[in-house]
Design an enzyme around this catalytic site. Sequence first.
Site, PDB file in Angstrom:
ATOM      1  N   GLY A  92      81.875  31.044 -63.003  1.00  0.00           N
ATOM      2  CA  GLY A  92      80.580  30.558 -63.475  1.00  0.00           C
ATOM      3  C   GLY A  92      79.961  29.634 -62.441  1.00  0.00           C
ATOM      4  CD  GLN A 128      78.633  24.423 -60.205  1.00  0.00           C
ATOM      5  OE1 GLN A 128      78.446  25.336 -60.998  1.00  0.00           O
ATOM      6  NE2 GLN A 128      79.854  24.118 -59.777  1.00  0.00           N
ATOM      7  CB  CYS A 140      84.281  22.309 -61.642  1.00  0.00           C
ATOM      8  SG  CYS A 140      82.515  22.217 -61.335  1.00  0.00           S
ATOM      9  CG  LEU A 141      83.230  27.418 -58.015  1.00  0.00           C
ATOM     10  CD1 LEU A 141      82.173  28.492 -57.820  1.00  0.00           C
ATOM     11  CD2 LEU A 141      84.512  27.778 -57.280  1.00  0.00           C
ATOM     12  CG  HIS A 177      82.431  24.227 -66.937  1.00  0.00           C
ATOM     13  ND1 HIS A 177      83.635  23.643 -66.597  1.00  0.00           N
ATOM     14  CD2 HIS A 177      81.693  24.198 -65.797  1.00  0.00           C
ATOM     15  CE1 HIS A 177      83.608  23.279 -65.316  1.00  0.00           C
ATOM     16  NE2 HIS A 177      82.445  23.614 -64.810  1.00  0.00           N
ATOM     17  CD  GLU A 178      79.281  27.194 -65.081  1.00  0.00           C
ATOM     18  OE1 GLU A 178      78.556  26.471 -64.376  1.00  0.00           O
ATOM     19  OE2 GLU A 178      80.482  27.393 -64.822  1.00  0.00           O
ATOM     20  CG  HIS A 199      77.730  22.277 -63.944  1.00  0.00           C
ATOM     21  ND1 HIS A 199      78.100  21.260 -63.088  1.00  0.00           N
ATOM     22  CD2 HIS A 199      78.779  23.138 -63.970  1.00  0.00           C
ATOM     23  CE1 HIS A 199      79.321  21.505 -62.620  1.00  0.00           C
ATOM     24  NE2 HIS A 199      79.756  22.638 -63.141  1.00  0.00           N
TER      25      HIS A 199
HETATM   26 NI    NI Z   1      81.612  23.590 -62.880  1.00  0.00          NI
END
Ligand code: NI
Length: 185
Positions: free
Chosen positions: A46, A51, A94-95, A136-137, A140
């Site tokens: 995701g 990000q 998380c990236l 989660h997204e 963000h």
């Molecule tokens: Ni993340």
Amino acid sequence: MAIRPIICLPDPRLRLVSKPVAKVDEGVRALMDDMLETMYDAPGVGLAAIQIAESTRVVVIDTAKKDDPPTPLFFVNPVITWSSEEKSTHEEGCLSIPDYYEEIERPARVRVRFLDRDGNQQEMDTEGLLATCIQHEIDHLNGVLFIDYLSRLKRERAIKKFAKAAKRSADDPDDDRPKMGGPRE
Ligand code: NI
């Protein structure tokens, strides 16, 4: 399509509240394509637009297993309209917080309303990994990170670790000690 740099903790932009998309046009679709390519390259399941430093309410997700055909999902202005009482716990990463994983408890199922790639309103019931991922997204988009659900001690320890790593690479670009950001072992 292009692979774009992913911003990481402690970058303050990760705390921005992203702006709603007024219209799903070619520009938004081009952003989605870049996000998808960036996510597949990372690799991750995701990615929220912030990000890649775009403060706009766009999310891409693909929870297909490695050997299955890709199933990209695109969410514009996603909103959770229902959450189950039942909770489930998944290990999250998380990236933007590379190589850091913790078990996080969230509602097991959620319903999400969003605009799709063509700008049509959709509603989707999700469970399992997809439910965790969409929550989660969406976090963000509101400047929330999964580490915010940890105890204060754990969270502060994680933030300190990433601040130190960022300082180390800024102070000494030739530093060859292991850095954050490699693929998961
Ligand atoms: Ni993340």
